[in-house]
Design an enzyme around this catalytic site. Structure first.
Site, PDB file in Angstrom:
ATOM      1  CG  ASP A 184      15.536  13.082 -34.520  1.00 23.39           C
ATOM      2  OD1 ASP A 184      15.565  12.392 -33.478  1.00 23.39           O
ATOM      3  OD2 ASP A 184      15.998  14.240 -34.578  1.00 23.39           O
ATOM      4  CB  VAL A 185      12.506   8.674 -31.723  1.00 20.43           C
ATOM      5  CG1 VAL A 185      12.390   7.457 -32.627  1.00 20.43           C
ATOM      6  CG2 VAL A 185      13.799   8.660 -30.915  1.00 20.43           C
ATOM      7  CG  ASN A 232      15.858  -0.948 -30.266  1.00 24.51           C
ATOM      8  OD1 ASN A 232      16.360  -1.582 -29.343  1.00 24.51           O
ATOM      9  ND2 ASN A 232      16.597  -0.389 -31.223  1.00 24.51           N
ATOM     10  CE1 TYR A 249      20.141   3.427 -21.566  1.00 23.14           C
ATOM     11  CE2 TYR A 249      20.475   1.906 -19.743  1.00 23.14           C
ATOM     12  CZ  TYR A 249      20.116   2.137 -21.055  1.00 23.14           C
ATOM     13  OH  TYR A 249      19.721   1.088 -21.850  1.00 23.14           O
ATOM     14  CB  THR A 278      25.648  -5.691 -19.757  1.00 22.41           C
ATOM     15  OG1 THR A 278      25.471  -4.991 -18.522  1.00 22.41           O
ATOM     16  CG2 THR A 278      26.656  -4.939 -20.607  1.00 22.41           C
ATOM     17  CB  VAL A 279      22.777  -6.252 -24.921  1.00 24.54           C
ATOM     18  CG1 VAL A 279      22.658  -7.033 -26.228  1.00 24.54           C
ATOM     19  CG2 VAL A 279      21.542  -6.482 -24.052  1.00 24.54           C
TER      20      VAL A 279
END
Length: 253
Positions: A55-56, A82, A147, A179-180
């Site tokens: 858990d980052v 990431n 974001y 946008t991926v």
């Protein structure tokens, strides 16, 4: 033939069980690197990749997972930060606790993982850090205030880290995807009143007329992580279908 042979290098990818991180982990593995994925839910990670829960947003969890990855791989040469979460809304829409949560994951997650990995990176002959940033760091996108703020901070942090560690031989760069086409975007589309119209609108705002693929982002990450990019540090590489730099006239004019 591998485009960027990484045989003998050891890579850690946070959030590597899905989306962009999954594509990055798979490509690093295919190019010959030994790879460990750190994820809240690492289930589904290929057998050739070390899967570790982390858990980052929790420093102890990060330190334990990074230590376990280094032990399993025999060291760390490449770190790909990431892991991240999204948020929609204007500056009025997100409560303070959501601001804290997103910044804790998207920004401080990079800090925690890099901090834990630095002692291992310092022992590497080819150390590299690649942060996954966003077009939202450099372009004003509607309904993405929180974001965008988090990714703007990641861009600035990337430059500061590159300056701090360049004389140690540690390169730090970031990739700014447009946008991926990922599961997160798919969930946003599913929640839209007209998912097909929303997908078309997202594709149209990129000059190429389509969403970016996770594999395209992964290719940029692997380049920056590889010794082929030995003179590249403090750079943000856009993989956005031309969104950041191109200003096209309307079709037919």
């Amino acid at each position: 033939m591998n485009a960027y042979p990484l045989a003998g290098l050891r890579a850690v990818v946070t959030g590597g069980a899905s989306g962009i991180g999954h594509a990055v982990a798979r490509l690093l593995d295919a190019q010959g690197a030994a790879v460990a994925v750190l994820d809240l839910d690492p289930a589904g990670t290929p057998d050739t990749i070390t899967a570790l829960r982390a858990d980052v947003a929790d420093d102890t969890s990060v330190r334990e997972a990074v230590a376990a990855a280094a032990a399993a791989l025999g060291g760390i040469d490449i770190l790909v930060n990431n892991a991240g979460i999204g948020a929609a809304g204007t500056v009025e829409d997100n409560p303070d606790d959501q601001w804290h949560t997103v910044l804790d994951v998207n920004l401080l997650g990079v800090v925690r993982t890099t901090r834990a990995a630095l002692p291992h990176l310092r022992r590497s002959e080819h150390p590299a850090v690649v942060n996954i940033c966003s077009i939202a760091a450099t372009a004003g996108l509607p309904q993405r205030a929180l974001y965008s703020a988090s990714k703007g901070a990641v861009l600035s942090l990337t430059l500061a880290m590159a300056a701090d560690h360049v004389r140690e031989g540690i390169r730090v760069n970031c990739v700014n995807p447009g946008t991926v086409d990922t599961p997160w975007v798919a969930r946003l589309l599913d929640a839209a009143a007209d998912p097909e119209a929303e997908r078309a609108a997202l594709g149209a705002r990129q000059p190429t007329g389509r969403l970016v693929s996770a594999d395209e982002v992964a290719a940029a990450v692997v380049y920056l992580a590889s010794p082929a990019a030995a003179s590249v540090t403090g750079t943000a590489l856009a993989v956005d279908g031309g969104m950041a730099g191109l200003r096209l006239r309307p079709a037919g004019t």
